[in-house]
Design an enzyme around this catalytic site. Sequence first.
Site, mmCIF file in Angstrom:
data_model
loop_
_atom_site.group_PDB
_atom_site.id
_atom_site.type_symbol
_atom_site.label_atom_id
_atom_site.label_comp_id
_atom_site.label_asym_id
_atom_site.label_seq_id
_atom_site.Cartn_x
_atom_site.Cartn_y
_atom_site.Cartn_z
ATOM 1 N N MET A 1 0.850 -1.208 0.000
ATOM 2 C CA MET A 1 0.000 0.000 0.000
ATOM 3 C C MET A 1 0.883 1.256 0.000
ATOM 4 O O MET A 1 0.884 2.058 0.922
ATOM 5 C CB MET A 1 -0.928 -0.041 1.198
ATOM 6 C CG MET A 1 -2.041 -1.058 1.026
ATOM 7 S SD MET A 1 -3.172 -0.627 -0.333
ATOM 8 C CE MET A 1 -2.494 -1.641 -1.666
ATOM 9 N N HIS A 2 1.580 1.399 -1.130
ATOM 10 C CA HIS A 2 2.540 2.501 -1.273
ATOM 11 C C HIS A 2 1.916 3.846 -0.891
ATOM 12 O O HIS A 2 2.390 4.559 -0.028
ATOM 13 C CB HIS A 2 3.036 2.584 -2.719
ATOM 14 C CG HIS A 2 3.627 1.320 -3.268
ATOM 15 N ND1 HIS A 2 4.830 0.787 -2.854
ATOM 16 C CD2 HIS A 2 3.175 0.491 -4.237
ATOM 17 C CE1 HIS A 2 5.092 -0.303 -3.523
ATOM 18 N NE2 HIS A 2 4.108 -0.517 -4.363
#
Length: 320
Positions: A238-239
């Site tokens: 979940m950059h």
Amino acid sequence: MNRKIIIDTDPGQDDALALLLALSAPDCLEVCGVTTVAGNVPVDQTCINALRICQLAGRPEVPVFKGCPRPILRPLHTAEFICGADGLAGMALEAPRQGQQQAHAVAFLIDTLRHSDRPITLCALGPLTNIALALVQAPDISDKIEQCIIMGGARDLGNMTAAAEFNFFVDPHAASIVFASGVPIVLFPLNATYQAVATPARLAGFDRQASVSRQIVSMLRRERPGGAALGGDDGHPMHDACVIAYLLWPELFEGRDCNVEIEIAEGTTVGRSTIDWWGRSSAKPNAHVVATLNADAMFERMAGAVRALDQNGGKPGDMN
Ligand code: RIB
Ligand code: CA
């Protein structure tokens, strides 16, 4: 007083979680607008996706603006191979009932910054094309940018090429303009954001009885194309959510001030971010670069935050 932010984004699953997180905390974050850019998928689609996500969050009043359809100089590269044909594979959302705003994203950025009563934080979740062009067209706006919090780059290996991360690979010229602009930057490179993997254990905290959380879990439990080839197959990294989580819970993150340079020359390293982590060059630091984060705590707090969207009447999307 809550913090005024503008989110520049190319939804994309991790952008979707970042947007939902930002929209779940109106007491902390005043989302002045969402500007969309070509990246994960073309800008027509990233704009529709941003509208769908605001609708899912029960926040259709948040203005969404369409931005640049391609990078400043290089040809557009998109990432359907990762995020699916519409950019939000795994989510089944209704078509947006609200439309995009008429103004171009770059015009919105300039006008809003110029006329704001206080500085605004820019949250950059995609290629930096819109933000770079706003700074070139209206350099005066840099005085009204509180911080530019950017997901991009890599201290070591890239994810689009061996050298470059996707956002900076797509528009290295825009990234170079932003890092040379003098605005206060906080950078989340891949070596930090790959710690934020949505593993089954971390997703367990999301309430599947609630429509928004159910959509998130559905999105993040889908088969991960590329798997181990792209940072492992424990789940989806979940950059972009790290950017918003940093605004809400900065205590979960650690980093240091470094000089960051972006490679714009064509070749195998185009788009590479050279992060001077050990201060070997005499160049002045131009970014606070995040290196470590407490991912378990981040996911635990995100699960609680997005639950508020359902309690406050988040509009359920179609779950086909
Ligand atoms: O490299 C990861 C980044 O590229 C993320 O922002 C993802 O959404 C894509 O835009
Ligand atoms: Ca993104």
